[in-house]
Design a protein around this motif. Structure first.
Motif, mmCIF file in Angstrom:
data_model
loop_
_atom_site.group_PDB
_atom_site.id
_atom_site.type_symbol
_atom_site.label_atom_id
_atom_site.label_comp_id
_atom_site.label_asym_id
_atom_site.label_seq_id
_atom_site.Cartn_x
_atom_site.Cartn_y
_atom_site.Cartn_z
ATOM 1 N N SER A 186 -6.963 3.817 -3.909
ATOM 2 C CA SER A 186 -6.861 3.727 -5.592
ATOM 3 C C SER A 186 -7.305 4.941 -5.988
ATOM 4 O O SER A 186 -8.398 5.288 -5.930
ATOM 5 C CB SER A 186 -7.510 2.296 -5.880
ATOM 6 O OG SER A 186 -7.959 2.278 -7.194
ATOM 7 N N VAL B 279 -0.467 4.654 3.149
ATOM 8 C CA VAL B 279 0.090 3.181 3.053
ATOM 9 C C VAL B 279 1.151 3.188 1.996
ATOM 10 O O VAL B 279 0.389 2.803 0.684
ATOM 11 C CB VAL B 279 -0.911 2.248 3.159
ATOM 12 C CG1 VAL B 279 -0.439 0.814 3.063
ATOM 13 C CG2 VAL B 279 -2.106 2.281 4.056
ATOM 14 N N PRO B 280 2.314 3.185 2.087
ATOM 15 C CA PRO B 280 3.173 3.060 0.900
ATOM 16 C C PRO B 280 2.975 2.011 0.253
ATOM 17 O O PRO B 280 3.323 2.135 -1.027
ATOM 18 C CB PRO B 280 4.648 3.310 1.469
ATOM 19 C CG PRO B 280 4.371 3.552 2.958
ATOM 20 C CD PRO B 280 2.888 3.215 3.162
ATOM 21 N N GLU B 281 2.704 0.966 0.704
ATOM 22 C CA GLU B 281 2.878 -0.381 0.154
ATOM 23 C C GLU B 281 1.577 -0.524 -1.004
ATOM 24 O O GLU B 281 1.730 -1.134 -2.146
ATOM 25 C CB GLU B 281 2.662 -1.536 1.028
ATOM 26 C CG GLU B 281 3.675 -1.920 1.847
ATOM 27 C CD GLU B 281 3.321 -0.618 3.284
ATOM 28 O OE1 GLU B 281 2.395 -0.670 3.645
ATOM 29 O OE2 GLU B 281 4.340 -0.436 3.663
ATOM 30 N N VAL B 282 0.475 0.478 -0.835
ATOM 31 C CA VAL B 282 -0.471 0.495 -1.751
ATOM 32 C C VAL B 282 -0.603 1.613 -2.624
ATOM 33 O O VAL B 282 -1.403 2.081 -3.656
ATOM 34 C CB VAL B 282 -1.797 0.169 -1.104
ATOM 35 C CG1 VAL B 282 -2.046 -1.109 -0.559
ATOM 36 C CG2 VAL B 282 -2.227 1.231 -0.162
ATOM 37 N N GLY B 283 0.462 2.868 -2.391
ATOM 38 C CA GLY B 283 0.656 3.775 -3.170
ATOM 39 C C GLY B 283 0.050 5.056 -2.592
ATOM 40 O O GLY B 283 0.341 6.049 -3.093
#
Length: 139
Positions: free
Chosen positions: A62, A54-58
């Motif tokens: 986490s 998911v590019p938006e969360v890296g």
């Protein structure tokens, strides 16, 4: 959606022994050699998780969250301790504290704590430059 893999490597030093509580010392020594006595390793633990990228969360998850889980379930539990006393599974009469068993243990402890959609891919426990064990979650 692409599947990503995230691997974190941590190190810890711990003591263990390999012996069966129901065998006499002679049989243990014949089967496990010098490993029947307490000895120390500087372990390297590699944990790989997988999930949708998911590019938006890296990425997959986490990294600080994964680090926190490893700190609690591996570093704090085993680092500087005797593995056979640090977890009930490894007490006399339980699992032998081999690299294979430690990998299965770590996988089990982390799998239920991962975010939705993220799964364990592999745990590798390296005891020295020439010996490691891996577990991929198979039963």
């Amino acid at each position: 959606m692409p599947i990503g893999y995230l691997t974190r490597v941590i190190e810890f030093t711990a003591t263990h022994r390999i012996r069966r509580a129901d065998w006499p010392r002679e049989r243990n020594a014949a089967e496990f050699g010098r490993a029947v006595d307490d000895h120390e390793h500087h372990y390297q633990c590699r944990v790989t998780v997988k999930g949708p990228f998911v590019p938006e969360v890296g990425g997959v998850m986490s990294l600080p969250a994964l680090d926190a889980m490893l700190a609690e379930e591996v570093s704090a539990r085993f680092g500087g301790h005797h593995i056979d006393a640090a977890a009930p599974q490894f007490a006399d009469g339980g699992w032998l504290s081999t690299g294979e068993a430690i990998a299965v243990y770590v996988c089990g402890k982390l799998a239920g704590r991962l975010p939705p959609g993220v799964a364990m891919h592999a745990v590798r426990i390296q005891e020295d430059a020439h010996l490691y064990s891996e577990y991929f979650g198979e039963s």
